[in-house]
Design a protein around this motif. Structure first.
Motif, PDB file in Angstrom:
ATOM      1  N   MET A  53     -53.201   2.469 -17.010  1.00  0.00           N
ATOM      2  CA  MET A  53     -54.232   1.469 -16.711  1.00  0.00           C
ATOM      3  C   MET A  53     -53.891   0.872 -15.350  1.00  0.00           C
ATOM      4  O   MET A  53     -53.396  -0.250 -15.234  1.00  0.00           O
ATOM      5  N   ASN A  54     -54.142   1.659 -14.312  1.00  0.00           N
ATOM      6  CA  ASN A  54     -53.612   1.349 -12.987  1.00  0.00           C
ATOM      7  C   ASN A  54     -54.689   1.231 -11.914  1.00  0.00           C
ATOM      8  O   ASN A  54     -54.460   1.541 -10.750  1.00  0.00           O
ATOM      9  N   ARG A  55     -55.862   0.736 -12.304  1.00  0.00           N
ATOM     10  CA  ARG A  55     -56.949   0.588 -11.333  1.00  0.00           C
ATOM     11  C   ARG A  55     -57.021  -0.836 -10.789  1.00  0.00           C
ATOM     12  O   ARG A  55     -56.831  -1.804 -11.528  1.00  0.00           O
ATOM     13  N   VAL A  56     -57.273  -0.927  -9.482  1.00  0.00           N
ATOM     14  CA  VAL A  56     -57.644  -2.207  -8.883  1.00  0.00           C
ATOM     15  C   VAL A  56     -59.149  -2.341  -9.097  1.00  0.00           C
ATOM     16  O   VAL A  56     -59.938  -1.566  -8.553  1.00  0.00           O
ATOM     17  N   LEU A  57     -59.577  -3.303  -9.883  1.00  0.00           N
ATOM     18  CA  LEU A  57     -60.961  -3.389 -10.327  1.00  0.00           C
ATOM     19  C   LEU A  57     -61.870  -4.061  -9.313  1.00  0.00           C
ATOM     20  O   LEU A  57     -63.011  -3.638  -9.116  1.00  0.00           O
ATOM     21  N   SER A  58     -61.389  -5.116  -8.668  1.00  0.00           N
ATOM     22  CA  SER A  58     -62.220  -5.793  -7.664  1.00  0.00           C
ATOM     23  C   SER A  58     -61.342  -6.632  -6.762  1.00  0.00           C
ATOM     24  O   SER A  58     -60.395  -7.275  -7.224  1.00  0.00           O
ATOM     25  N   VAL A  59     -61.643  -6.600  -5.474  1.00  0.00           N
ATOM     26  CA  VAL A  59     -60.989  -7.458  -4.494  1.00  0.00           C
ATOM     27  C   VAL A  59     -62.033  -8.407  -3.932  1.00  0.00           C
ATOM     28  O   VAL A  59     -63.047  -7.964  -3.375  1.00  0.00           O
ATOM     29  N   VAL A  98     -57.039  -6.724 -11.487  1.00  0.00           N
ATOM     30  CA  VAL A  98     -56.403  -5.417 -11.657  1.00  0.00           C
ATOM     31  C   VAL A  98     -56.176  -5.148 -13.135  1.00  0.00           C
ATOM     32  O   VAL A  98     -56.110  -6.065 -13.956  1.00  0.00           O
ATOM     33  N   GLU A  99     -56.046  -3.857 -13.471  1.00  0.00           N
ATOM     34  CA  GLU A  99     -55.588  -3.505 -14.806  1.00  0.00           C
ATOM     35  C   GLU A  99     -54.089  -3.770 -14.907  1.00  0.00           C
ATOM     36  O   GLU A  99     -53.371  -3.824 -13.902  1.00  0.00           O
ATOM     37  N   ALA A 100     -53.618  -3.914 -16.128  1.00  0.00           N
ATOM     38  CA  ALA A 100     -52.248  -4.380 -16.351  1.00  0.00           C
ATOM     39  C   ALA A 100     -51.179  -3.422 -15.839  1.00  0.00           C
ATOM     40  O   ALA A 100     -50.057  -3.840 -15.528  1.00  0.00           O
ATOM     41  N   GLY A 101     -51.501  -2.130 -15.714  1.00  0.00           N
ATOM     42  CA  GLY A 101     -50.501  -1.161 -15.299  1.00  0.00           C
ATOM     43  C   GLY A 101     -50.361  -0.977 -13.806  1.00  0.00           C
ATOM     44  O   GLY A 101     -49.514  -0.188 -13.351  1.00  0.00           O
TER      45      GLY A 101
END
Length: 468
Positions: A104-110, A119-122
Motif C-alpha cells: 500500500m505504497n501510493r501517494v494519493l494526493s499532494v 499517502v497510503e500507510a506503506g
C-alpha cells in the motif's frame, strides 16, 4: 521481556480462515518459514516469534476483509511496515497474521498550496520525499530508518528534525483507520485546526497498532529551505555540549537538527563510517533558512559553543558532505554493534525537560562507567531525548541482566526529572512496567479504551500492556 510462551496461541490458522484467505488473496498469503521469519524478527534484542501467516494487502478493502476474517475466527492481527521498530512493536507474539502494508505504497494526493499530502500507510519516508522534491516540499520527520509512514504514525515517531519541525504527533493531520468491527473511519479532514469532538487522530497516533489498522495518513509538509548547512563541533565536556544547545534554544535560534554523540559513540562512528572526527563529545548541527539567516545562526551557535568549551566548527552546505554526516549519525546503532563482533544490540531511550538534559546525560554517563557491556550515547539534544545502545554478547546472561538493571535505573532517573520512559521508541514489549511507573492509573484508562475499541483483543496483543 515478553516471550511467546506468555501469550495464549494455537498452532496455525483455522482451516476455514486459511481457505478464505487463499481464495481472496491467492499468492499474497504466505505460509513459508522464510517469509514468516522475516516478519517475526525485531531490530533489537527481542527474541523472534513467527506469525502463522503473512498477508500482503494492497488496498483498504483488503484490510477490511482481513480484519473481518480475524474477528470471525478469533485470529490475532499485527500490522507490519518496514520492521524497524525498536521496542518489538511489530512482533506477532501471539502468532496469527502479520499484515504486511508495504504494497500500500501510493501517494494519493499532494496539495501543494495547502502544504499537505495524503499517502497510503506503506509509503516510506524516503520515497515520499523523492516524490515531493520537484514541488519544492519535504516531509521532515526523520527517525533514521526508512520506515513506513503508517508505522511512524503508529509509534508516534520522531527523529533528528524534531527540534524544529516536531514529531509525528504534530505532523499527522488525519488518518483513515479500519476498526475491530470492520468499519473504515476517517479521524479528521484537512483543515489545520478543528474543535469537532474527540481528537481521534491523536488517539491512534502512538497506539502501536493496538486500536486499529491505519491505512491512509494525511501529513503536514514544509517548503524545502533555500539554504541547508551542517556543522560538527567537539567539546571538552558533555555538559558544555548540552548547555550550548539549551542556550541556543533559549536565544530563539531555529535549530533544524541538534544531535549529541558521546566520546564512545564518536569512536564507533569513526570506525564504522570511516571518519576522522575528534573522539570527544560532539554536536552535529543543521541550520535551515536563507543564506543570511543561516550565517547568523552559525555565528551565534559558534559563539555559544566556544564559551562552553567547544572547538572550531567544521561545517558545509554541500549536499554530498551533509549526506555523509547524517548517514553516519543514522547508522550510530550499527556502528555500536560494530565495536563487538557477533553482538546483539539493545537500544533504549528516555526524554527529559531540556533544562535537566545535561544532568540526566551526565548521571547516565557516570552509571555507564561501571558497566561491563560496551555502550554508547547519542540523542536529539534539542528536545531532551537521548538513546543508550549496548552491544551484548548473545550468550552471556549476566550481561543481559546487567543491561536490564541499567535500563531500569535510566528510566527511574528520567521519571525523577519529570521526564518519560521513552521519547520516541514507544512501549511495545520492553517498557510496559515503566509505563505504569510513569502514568499510574492512566494506564487503566488506556486499557479501558483498548477494551472499548477492540473487545476481543485482535489487534497487536501483548503490546503497551500485557492484557486488555
Amino acid at each position: 521481556m515478553k516471550t511467546v510462551g506468555e501469550i495464549s496461541r494455537r498452532p496455525g490458522l483455522p482451516a476455514a480462515a486459511r481457505a478464505a484467505l487463499d481464495d481472496r488473496l491467492g499468492e499474497r498469503v504466505s505460509y513459508s518459514e522464510a517469509v514468516r521469519s522475516q516478519h517475526g524478527h525485531s531490530e533489537t534484542h527481542f527474541p523472534p516469534c513467527l506469525p502463522d501467516a503473512v498477508v500482503f494487502v494492497e488496498n483498504t478493502d483488503e484490510v477490511v476483509f482481513v480484519v473481518g476474517l480475524c474477528a470471525a475466527h478469533d485470529i490475532k492481527l499485527t500490522a507490519y511496515g518496514a520492521g524497524t521498530s525498536i521496542e518489538g512493536s511489530a512482533l506477532p507474539i501471539a502468532g496469527g497474521i502479520s499484515l504486511d502494508m508495504s504494497r500500500m505504497n501510493r501517494v494519493l494526493s499532494v496539495n501543494a498550496d495547502d502544504f499537505d499530502v495524503t499517502v497510503e500507510a506503506g509509503v516510506t519516508r524516503i520515497a515520499l520525499n523523492n516524490h515531493l522534491r520537484d514541488q519544492g516540499l519535504f516531509f521532515p520527520v526523520d527517525p533514521g530508518a526508512d520506515a513506513t509512514i503508517g508505522g511512524m504514525a503508529s509509534t508516534r515517531a520522531s527523529g533528528t528534525n524534531a527540534v524544529r519541525y516536531g514529531t509525528m504527533r504534530e505532523a499527522v493531520l488525519g488518518l483513515r483507520v479500519v476498526t475491530a468491527d470492520g468499519r473504515e473511519i476517517r479521524t479528521a479532514r484537512r483543515a489545520r485546526k478543528s474543535a469537532a469532538g474527540y481528537d481521534l487522530t491523536r488517539l491512534f497516533v502512538g497506539a502501536e497498532g493496538t486500536l486499529g489498522i491505519i491505512t491512509e495518513v494525511t501529513l503536514r509538509l514544509h517548503p524545502i529551505p533555500e539554504v541547508i548547512s551542517s556543522a560538527v563541533c567537539s567539546f571538552e565536556t558533555l555538559e558544555g555540549a548540552a548547555t550550548t544547545v539549551i542556550q541556543a534554544i533559549q536565544l530563539g535560534v531555529p535549530l533544524a537538527r541538534a544531535e549529541i554523540l558521546d566520546d564512545a559513540q564518536m569512536h564507533a562512528v569513526n570506525r564504522w563510517s570511516k571518519l576522522d572526527y575528534p573522539e570527544k563529545t560532539t554536536l552535529f548541527f543543521e541550520f535551515h533558512g536563507s543564506q543570511a539567516s543561516v550565517d547568523e545562526q552559525v555565528a551565534t551557535v559558534g559563539e555559544l559553543a566556544s564559551s562552553n568549551g567547544g572547538g572550531a566548527f567544521s561545517w558545509s552546505s554541500l549536499p554530498e558532505e551533509r549526506s555523509r554526516l547524517w548517514k553516519a549519525r543514522h547508522e550510530a546503532y550499527y556502528a555500536t554493534l560494530g565495536l563487538r563482533s557477533g553482538s546483539v544490540g539493545w537500544a533504549t531511550d528516555v526524554c527529559v525537560p531540556i533544562g535537566r538534559l545535561a544532568e540526566c546525560i551526565s548521571e547516565t554517563k557516570r552509571d555507564l562507567a561501571t558497566c561491563s557491556v560496551p555502550a554508547t550515547i547519542c540523542g536529539h539534544v534539542g528536545d531532551g531525548n537521548f538513546h543508550v545502545c549496548f552491544a551484548l554478547d548473545p550468550d552471556a546472561p549476566d550481561e543481559w541482566a546487567e543491561v536490564e538493571a541499567f535500563n531500569a535505573r535510566l528510566v527511574a532517573r528520567a521519571l525523577t526529572m519529570d521526564g518519560t520512559c521513552t521519547g520516541e521508541h514507544g512501549i511495545g514489549l520492553g517498557k510496559q512496567a515503566a509505563l505504569v511507573d510513569e502514568l499510574g492509573d492512566g494506564v487503566d484508562l488506556m486499557r479501558a479504551i483498548k477494551r472499548a475499541l477492540d473487545p476481543a483483543g485482535i489487534f497487536n496483543p501483548g503490546k503497551i500492556f500485557a492484557s486488555n
